[in-house]
Motif scaffolding. Structure first.
Motif, mmCIF file in Angstrom:
data_model
loop_
_atom_site.group_PDB
_atom_site.id
_atom_site.type_symbol
_atom_site.label_atom_id
_atom_site.label_comp_id
_atom_site.label_asym_id
_atom_site.label_seq_id
_atom_site.Cartn_x
_atom_site.Cartn_y
_atom_site.Cartn_z
ATOM 1 N N ARG A 58 43.941 45.056 29.227
ATOM 2 C CA ARG A 58 43.153 44.042 28.540
ATOM 3 C C ARG A 58 41.845 43.760 29.266
ATOM 4 N NH1 ARG A 58 43.259 38.568 29.290
ATOM 5 N NH2 ARG A 58 44.991 38.761 30.732
ATOM 6 N N LEU A 59 41.863 43.811 30.607
ATOM 7 C CA LEU A 59 40.689 43.474 31.416
ATOM 8 C C LEU A 59 40.227 44.675 32.231
ATOM 9 C CD1 LEU A 59 41.837 39.938 32.611
ATOM 10 C CD2 LEU A 59 40.165 40.478 30.836
ATOM 11 N N PRO A 60 38.984 44.647 32.714
ATOM 12 C CA PRO A 60 38.433 45.797 33.436
ATOM 13 C C PRO A 60 39.071 46.005 34.809
ATOM 14 C CG PRO A 60 36.887 43.974 33.496
ATOM 15 C CD PRO A 60 38.007 43.568 32.585
ATOM 16 N N PRO A 61 38.807 47.156 35.408
ATOM 17 C CA PRO A 61 39.336 47.419 36.746
ATOM 18 C C PRO A 61 38.585 46.599 37.795
ATOM 19 C CG PRO A 61 37.948 49.227 36.056
ATOM 20 C CD PRO A 61 38.062 48.299 34.882
ATOM 21 N N VAL A 62 39.274 46.341 38.894
ATOM 22 C CA VAL A 62 38.674 45.629 40.023
ATOM 23 C C VAL A 62 38.672 46.591 41.212
ATOM 24 C CG1 VAL A 62 38.902 43.677 41.609
ATOM 25 C CG2 VAL A 62 39.542 43.417 39.208
ATOM 26 N N PHE A 63 37.512 46.750 41.825
ATOM 27 C CA PHE A 63 37.381 47.557 43.024
ATOM 28 C C PHE A 63 36.889 46.625 44.120
ATOM 29 C CE2 PHE A 63 36.326 50.410 39.418
ATOM 30 C CZ PHE A 63 37.480 51.162 39.459
ATOM 31 N N HIS A 64 37.806 46.209 44.968
ATOM 32 C CA HIS A 64 37.470 45.246 46.022
ATOM 33 C C HIS A 64 37.957 45.792 47.347
ATOM 34 C CE1 HIS A 64 36.510 41.518 47.914
ATOM 35 N NE2 HIS A 64 37.751 41.268 48.231
ATOM 36 N N GLY A 107 33.863 42.568 44.387
ATOM 37 C CA GLY A 107 34.029 41.408 45.250
ATOM 38 C C GLY A 107 33.177 40.227 44.823
ATOM 39 N N ALA A 108 31.935 40.489 44.396
ATOM 40 C CA ALA A 108 31.051 39.390 43.977
ATOM 41 C C ALA A 108 31.621 38.673 42.758
ATOM 42 C CB ALA A 108 29.655 39.927 43.666
ATOM 43 N N ASP A 109 32.211 39.419 41.835
ATOM 44 C CA ASP A 109 32.818 38.804 40.649
ATOM 45 C C ASP A 109 34.005 37.929 41.047
ATOM 46 O OD1 ASP A 109 31.210 40.121 38.563
ATOM 47 O OD2 ASP A 109 32.174 41.939 39.314
ATOM 48 N N LEU A 110 34.809 38.413 41.983
ATOM 49 C CA LEU A 110 35.976 37.650 42.416
ATOM 50 C C LEU A 110 35.546 36.382 43.139
ATOM 51 C CD1 LEU A 110 38.219 40.543 43.747
ATOM 52 C CD2 LEU A 110 38.338 39.401 41.541
ATOM 53 N N ARG A 111 34.520 36.472 43.970
ATOM 54 C CA ARG A 111 34.047 35.284 44.672
ATOM 55 C C ARG A 111 33.452 34.276 43.692
ATOM 56 N NH1 ARG A 111 33.011 39.330 48.208
ATOM 57 N NH2 ARG A 111 30.879 39.684 47.530
ATOM 58 N N ALA A 112 32.684 34.744 42.719
ATOM 59 C CA ALA A 112 32.073 33.839 41.739
ATOM 60 C C ALA A 112 33.146 33.137 40.905
ATOM 61 C CB ALA A 112 31.116 34.610 40.834
ATOM 62 N N GLU A 113 34.195 33.870 40.588
ATOM 63 C CA GLU A 113 35.283 33.314 39.782
ATOM 64 C C GLU A 113 35.994 32.176 40.507
ATOM 65 O OE1 GLU A 113 39.153 35.531 38.563
ATOM 66 O OE2 GLU A 113 37.486 36.406 37.444
ATOM 67 N N ASN A 114 36.084 32.281 41.840
ATOM 68 C CA ASN A 114 36.812 31.294 42.625
ATOM 69 C C ASN A 114 35.892 30.367 43.419
ATOM 70 O OD1 ASN A 114 39.404 32.283 41.888
ATOM 71 N ND2 ASN A 114 39.029 34.022 43.204
ATOM 72 N N ALA A 115 34.621 30.385 43.105
ATOM 73 C CA ALA A 115 33.658 29.547 43.825
ATOM 74 C C ALA A 115 33.911 28.075 43.529
ATOM 75 C CB ALA A 115 32.235 29.924 43.416
ATOM 76 N N PRO A 116 33.627 27.220 44.510
ATOM 77 C CA PRO A 116 33.797 25.790 44.249
ATOM 78 C C PRO A 116 32.824 25.318 43.173
ATOM 79 C CG PRO A 116 32.831 26.160 46.424
ATOM 80 C CD PRO A 116 33.165 27.488 45.852
#
Length: 189
Positions: A58-64, A107-116
């Protein structure tokens, strides 16, 4: 009988009727395209997508860092490309030739998703909207909406400007909260 011969002829022209053991590469039909669903990669005829069976993510791959996984299946991580490509899809449907907006996450997408999130980001500038937000908060803790509407309506009539009403409400609530912290209020320790 003619339709069966035509079908065999068409298959032969595509190379699908090649004999087993033959080393010839089987060409794909020119009208076939690669499925754009995440993780499918099948070739299909876009004129008949409802005749395809597609198992995809359903969602794209994550390369972190060195981890590779699908955003919809974060518990199935791989550190090798071949192992990553073997992770089975979690959705079933039909192949699609419509490209997705986001091809992969990093990684930038993951950080933005969990940013305060700043608490004051959604504070409205318009005084009427500020009063509506205050009303919504007070109603959520049990204050009667009519009581609040009556109070700010009287202040609005008296002061004549909603900005002044907001300032007055701020002052009143601040005083009440400061008084609640005084020794006169009998609060348990």
């Amino acid at each position: 009988m003619d339709s069966a011969l035509a079908q065999i002829s068409r298959l032969a022209s595509w190379g699908a009727a090649a004999m087993p053991g033959c080393d010839d590469v089987v060409p794909r039909p020119p009208e076939h395209v690669k499925c754009k669903n995440f993780g499918c990669n099948k070739k299909f005829d876009p004129r008949y997508p409802d005749q395809t069976k597609c198992i995809h993510h359903r969602l794209p791959p994550v390369f972190h860092e060195t981890a590779k996984y699908w955003a919809c299946c974060p518990d199935k991580k791989a550190y090798d490309w071949d192992e990553f490509m073997k992770i089975p899809g979690c959705q079933q449907g039909h192949c699609s030739n419509v490209s997705k907006d986001k091809k992969f996450l990093g990684g930038a997408d993951l950080r933005a998703e969990n940013a305060p999130k700043r608490l004051d980001d959604d504070v409205p500038v318009d005084p009427r909207k500020k009063l509506d937000k205050l009303r919504e908060g007070l109603v959520s803790i049990g204050v009667g909406p009519d009581d609040f509407d009556r109070a700010w309506g009287r202040l609005g009539a008296k002061l004549g400007d909603l900005n002044l009403v907001v300032q007055q409400m701020n002052q009143l609530f601040t005083e009440v909260l400061q008084n609640a912290d005084s020794d006169e209020v009998n609060m348990p320790d």
